[in-house]
Design a protein around this motif. Structure first.
Motif, PDB file in Angstrom:
ATOM      1  N   ILE A 166       2.255   0.380 -15.965  1.00 25.40           N
ATOM      2  CA  ILE A 166       1.913  -0.556 -14.897  1.00 25.40           C
ATOM      3  C   ILE A 166       1.185   0.176 -13.778  1.00 25.40           C
ATOM      4  N   VAL A 167       0.171  -0.483 -13.231  1.00 25.25           N
ATOM      5  CA  VAL A 167      -0.523   0.029 -12.051  1.00 25.25           C
ATOM      6  C   VAL A 167       0.086  -0.645 -10.830  1.00 25.25           C
ATOM      7  N   TYR A 168       0.786   0.129 -10.033  1.00 25.57           N
ATOM      8  CA  TYR A 168       1.442  -0.429  -8.852  1.00 25.57           C
ATOM      9  C   TYR A 168       0.510  -0.361  -7.646  1.00 25.57           C
ATOM     10  N   ALA A 169       0.548  -1.411  -6.840  1.00 26.92           N
ATOM     11  CA  ALA A 169      -0.361  -1.512  -5.698  1.00 26.92           C
ATOM     12  C   ALA A 169      -0.024  -0.490  -4.624  1.00 26.92           C
ATOM     13  N   ASP A 170      -1.057   0.122  -4.086  1.00 29.98           N
ATOM     14  CA  ASP A 170      -0.901   1.017  -2.936  1.00 29.98           C
ATOM     15  C   ASP A 170      -0.945   0.162  -1.671  1.00 29.98           C
ATOM     16  N   LEU A 171       0.225  -0.113  -1.091  1.00 32.51           N
ATOM     17  CA  LEU A 171       0.325  -0.977   0.081  1.00 32.51           C
ATOM     18  C   LEU A 171       0.981  -0.228   1.219  1.00 32.51           C
ATOM     19  N   ASP A 172       0.499  -0.464   2.429  1.00 33.43           N
ATOM     20  CA  ASP A 172       1.071   0.268   3.567  1.00 33.43           C
ATOM     21  C   ASP A 172       2.381  -0.368   4.009  1.00 33.43           C
ATOM     22  N   ASP A 173       3.141   0.376   4.770  1.00 30.40           N
ATOM     23  CA  ASP A 173       4.478  -0.048   5.180  1.00 30.40           C
ATOM     24  C   ASP A 173       4.442  -1.324   6.017  1.00 30.40           C
ATOM     25  N   ALA A 174       3.435  -1.464   6.856  1.00 29.10           N
ATOM     26  CA  ALA A 174       3.347  -2.653   7.714  1.00 29.10           C
ATOM     27  C   ALA A 174       3.171  -3.914   6.869  1.00 29.10           C
ATOM     28  N   PHE A 175       2.353  -3.837   5.834  1.00 33.51           N
ATOM     29  CA  PHE A 175       2.148  -4.984   4.942  1.00 33.51           C
ATOM     30  C   PHE A 175       3.453  -5.353   4.253  1.00 33.51           C
ATOM     31  N   LEU A 176       4.145  -4.362   3.727  1.00 31.89           N
ATOM     32  CA  LEU A 176       5.395  -4.616   3.023  1.00 31.89           C
ATOM     33  C   LEU A 176       6.460  -5.176   3.955  1.00 31.89           C
ATOM     34  N   GLU A 177       6.529  -4.661   5.160  1.00 35.01           N
ATOM     35  CA  GLU A 177       7.516  -5.147   6.126  1.00 35.01           C
ATOM     36  C   GLU A 177       7.256  -6.605   6.478  1.00 35.01           C
TER      37      GLU A 177
END
Length: 362
Positions: A166-177
């Motif tokens: 699986i290719v997991y998305a590179d997402l920043d902490d602010a987006f995830l929060e």
């Protein structure tokens, strides 16, 4: 026909995108995912010409080019994306559940009513050849004494890691929060509490048992009464006693474990015997479900059916394309999914700290 895929997470990478690429009628014309690395990887892999990191941009810029979209984003974004697609008059396939809250589910229903576009919810169990055989076996029984439904998945992440790259998305902490906060707010709104145990229970079990709740609805009608609910082992287990139309009783069991095997089954007991289905691991391609009938009061006859290894995910996508072509109506419309969301929310709302639920008529 030209389609957009919105959300390219694990299940889309395993099932939706490869099967759309296999279907000769489908052309993946656009993809969107907040992970730019995911968009570029799968855009290159499937030669997708139009690539976006925001669903709104895909819908706005490609609405005139596309025939429809397949929405496989996280569940708390399903309703928002589906409404936007329907308002752009795009045929819309949205993964289950249609929303986290009944109110958001109603928004999808309302948006679908304002357009001629098809709206279908991704309940792939309804397209399982084994489930269709099970329905036929249940219809042969003289009456129903008891229905038992059990859903105890394994550690899904471990299953995926073992079988797929699986290719997991590179997402920043602010987006995830921000995303996690939105999800939590919807969960709390759905069940009317911020209790940590109950919000975690609803968040997990909504995704886990909505398939089976929908399958039970298709076979036995609506739940008219909730007799008892228990939530225990923290949030990990939920059991319920339900009454379907015609006073048919059902014991529903849902759990979360780190076990290796997948345990998902429905059994119907009747005076002369039983019919049951054991679903295969939903994350392993082309693994068939087993259907068993056991009949007899004086003599016993037991039959095992393995109808087909045809993949339910592919069958439901083919059905969506047929709906777009006007050949049939969606088997799994958003109205059904809203009722599933309402039922699962009711299960959690009616539970109290003593491990008991008031009997609730629906």
């Amino acid at each position: 026909m030209k389609l957009g895929v919105i959300g390219v997470g694990a299940i889309a990478q395993i099932m939706h995108v490869p099967y759309l690429a296999e279907l000769p009628e489908a052309d993946i014309h656009a993809i969107a995912d907040p992970g730019e690395n995911v968009v570029e990887t799968f855009g290159d892999r499937y030669n997708v010409p139009n690539r976006y990191t925001e669903s709104a941009a895909l819908i706005e810029e490609q609405a005139e080019e596309l025939d429809g979209v397949v929405v496989t984003t996280p569940m708390h974004t399903h309703a928002e994306v589906a409404v936007a697609a329907l308002e752009a008059d795009l045929h819309t396939f949205v993964e289950k559940p249609v929303a986290v809250t009944p109110e958001d589910a109603q928004d999808v229903i309302d948006a679908a009513a304002e357009t001629d576009a098809v709206c279908m919810v991704g309940y792939m169990k309804r397209f399982d050849p084994g489930f269709q055989k099970f329905r036929a076996e249940v219809d042969e029984l003289s009456e129903i004494d008891l229905v038992t439904s059990t859903v105890i998945p394994p550690d899904v992440g471990a299953v995926i890691e073992e079988n797929y790259d699986i290719v997991y998305a590179d997402l920043d902490d602010a987006f995830l929060e921000e995303s996690n906060s939105k999800r939590q707010q919807q969960v709390e709104a759905a069940i009317g509490t911020d209790d940590e145990t109950l919000t975690r229970a609803y968040e997990y079990h909504l995704e886990s048992i909505c398939h089976d709740v929908n399958a039970l609805r298709s076979a036995f009608g609506s739940v008219e009464r909730i007799d008892h609910v228990d939530v225990f082992k923290g949030w990990k287990y939920v059991t319920a006693q339900l009454r379907y139309e015609g006073d048919r009783r059902c014991i529903l069991e849902s759990g979360a474990t780190d076990r290796k095997w997948y345990d998902e089954r429905i059994r119907v007991d009747a005076p002369e015997g039983s019919a049951s289905i054991e679903f295969s691991n939903a994350f392993i391609k082309n693994t068939p479900s087993d259907v068993r009938t056991k009949l007899g009061t004086e003599e016993t006859t037991e039959t095992q059916h393995t109808p087909s290894s045809d993949e339910p995910f592919k069958r439901e996508l083919r059905h969506f394309l047929e709906c777009i072509e006007g050949e049939t109506e969606p088997r799994t419309p958003p109205e059904e999914s809203k009722r599933d969301v309402e039922l699962i929310a009711d299960l959690i709302r009616t539970y109290d700290e003593n491990g008991e639920a008031n009997s609730v008529s629906r």
